[in-house]
Design an enzyme around this catalytic site. Structure first.
Site, short mmCIF file in Angstrom:
data_model
loop_
_atom_site.label_atom_id
_atom_site.label_comp_id
_atom_site.label_asym_id
_atom_site.label_seq_id
_atom_site.Cartn_x
_atom_site.Cartn_y
_atom_site.Cartn_z
N ARG A 15 30.02 92.60 51.80
CA ARG A 15 30.64 91.28 51.66
C ARG A 15 30.98 90.96 50.21
O ARG A 15 31.90 90.18 49.94
CB ARG A 15 29.68 90.23 52.22
CG ARG A 15 30.25 88.82 52.29
CD ARG A 15 29.28 87.89 52.97
NE ARG A 15 28.03 87.76 52.24
CZ ARG A 15 27.82 86.89 51.25
NH1 ARG A 15 28.80 86.07 50.87
NH2 ARG A 15 26.65 86.81 50.64
N ASN A 72 35.78 89.94 36.93
CA ASN A 72 35.97 90.35 38.34
C ASN A 72 36.43 91.79 38.43
O ASN A 72 37.62 92.08 38.36
CB ASN A 72 36.97 89.41 39.02
CG ASN A 72 36.33 88.13 39.47
OD1 ASN A 72 35.88 87.34 38.65
ND2 ASN A 72 36.27 87.92 40.77
N LYS A 94 21.17 86.83 35.37
CA LYS A 94 21.83 87.58 34.29
C LYS A 94 21.67 86.85 32.95
O LYS A 94 21.41 87.47 31.91
CB LYS A 94 23.32 87.75 34.61
CG LYS A 94 23.60 88.56 35.88
CD LYS A 94 23.14 89.99 35.74
CE LYS A 94 23.60 90.86 36.90
NZ LYS A 94 23.18 92.27 36.74
N SER A 150 27.02 89.36 33.25
CA SER A 150 28.08 88.88 34.15
C SER A 150 28.78 87.66 33.59
O SER A 150 28.17 86.85 32.88
CB SER A 150 27.46 88.52 35.51
OG SER A 150 28.42 87.90 36.35
N LYS A 180 29.30 97.65 48.51
CA LYS A 180 28.99 96.26 48.19
C LYS A 180 29.15 95.33 49.38
O LYS A 180 28.73 94.17 49.33
CB LYS A 180 29.87 95.78 47.03
CG LYS A 180 29.58 96.49 45.72
CD LYS A 180 30.59 96.16 44.65
CE LYS A 180 30.46 94.73 44.17
NZ LYS A 180 31.39 94.44 43.05
N ASN A 200 15.44 92.08 41.18
CA ASN A 200 16.41 93.15 40.95
C ASN A 200 17.27 92.95 39.71
O ASN A 200 17.59 93.92 39.02
CB ASN A 200 17.29 93.31 42.19
CG ASN A 200 16.59 94.04 43.31
OD1 ASN A 200 16.60 95.26 43.38
ND2 ASN A 200 15.93 93.29 44.19
N PHE A 217 41.71 81.42 49.99
CA PHE A 217 41.27 80.04 50.07
C PHE A 217 42.41 79.08 49.72
O PHE A 217 43.23 79.36 48.84
CB PHE A 217 40.11 79.77 49.10
CG PHE A 217 38.83 80.46 49.47
CD1 PHE A 217 38.51 80.72 50.79
CD2 PHE A 217 37.94 80.83 48.48
CE1 PHE A 217 37.33 81.35 51.13
CE2 PHE A 217 36.75 81.46 48.80
CZ PHE A 217 36.44 81.72 50.13
N TYR A 255 22.30 84.05 40.97
CA TYR A 255 22.80 85.32 40.43
C TYR A 255 23.15 85.16 38.95
O TYR A 255 22.72 85.95 38.10
CB TYR A 255 24.04 85.77 41.22
CG TYR A 255 24.73 86.97 40.60
CD1 TYR A 255 24.24 88.27 40.82
CD2 TYR A 255 25.84 86.82 39.78
CE1 TYR A 255 24.85 89.36 40.23
CE2 TYR A 255 26.45 87.90 39.18
CZ TYR A 255 25.96 89.17 39.42
OH TYR A 255 26.55 90.25 38.82
#
Length: 250
Positions: free
Chosen positions: A95, A84, A57, A30, A93, A6, A116, A53
């Protein structure tokens, strides 16, 4: 295989089609291509993806660079390294939607948001990213549609901000809409009153997480981009009001 099909092979097919038909092509790269780098300049020496990922890219970016170097690009091709991105219309999208999106629903359901704990030398919620509002991204893309340029460009604000800034804006905007505060809370007040909760950093993300990103916009500005990018506080406040209108009773 799914990610590579993809993100890499499909992009490659679209690229080849656009070159054959001689139409401009804008594709999504990205900031994940930079991995753990602390220098975010569009140069291979600063790149090193931490996950599949980012690699998918990165790999197509190398195809474009190769073709640019040998003069094989006949129709404009623009790659945007999105940092971001957050804002309206990202619910599909799931999660992978932005922190701001998920925190809206957390707050409406539980009366608090979660972040976090500290990692990689950063304190609780102090990991920093370049958060860019989707409306500003669209304005930038439309500018390149009108004036096509071949190359790979960072698309962020050029300014890193901590995740705490998002959470605090979510909390303050929603509390104000509910008429529960008359002036914004400080981060310390939001934490002490239980509106922001820090949770353990996931084991699965260790070694694969970017704790800092900040786009260098030198090349983007040099290509003619005049977008004025919103701060996290400005963009997140707009987004919360949009979500309140779309999902008043989540």
């Amino acid at each position: 295989r799914y990610v590579m099909d993809n993100n890499y092979r499909y992009t490659l097919e679209l690229y080849h089609w656009c070159q054959r038909e001689k139409v401009p092509f804008i594709y999504a790269s990205s900031a994940a291509t930079y991995g753990a780098s602390t220098t975010f300049v569009e140069d291979v020496k600063y790149e090193g993806p931490l996950n599949c990922y980012g690699y998918s890219k990165y790999l197509f970016d190398q195809v474009l660079r190769r073709d640019m170097a040998r003069g094989a690009v006949v129709s404009p091709v623009t790659g945007f390294r999105y940092f971001n991105v957050y804002g309206p219309h990202e619910q599909h999208k799931g999660r992978m939607a932005s922190v701001a999106f998920h925190q809206y629903f957390q707050f409406r359901k539980e009366g608090k948001v979660k972040l976090f704990e500290g990692c990689l030398g950063y304190g609780n919620g102090e990991q920093r990213r370049d958060f860019v509002y989707v409306g500003d991204v669209i304005d930038t893309i439309l500018g390149f549609f009108d004036h096509p340029v071949t190359g790979i460009f960072n698309l962020g604000t050029g300014r890193s901000q901590p995740f705490n800034d998002i959470s605090l804006t979510v909390v303050n905007t929603l509390l104000a809409e509910e008429k529960k505060i008359t002036k914004p809370l400080t981060l310390e007040e939001a934490v002490s009153q239980g509106y922001i909760e820090y949770i353990p950093f996931p084991e699965a993300l260790k070694g694969k997480y970017q704790a800092f990103t900040q786009a260098d916009l030198t090349n983007l500005r040099g290509a003619g981009c005049k977008t004025t990018f919103k701060t996290v506080e400005e963009g997140t406040a707009l987004y919360m009001k949009d979500l309140l209108a779309r999902y008043p009773n989540p």
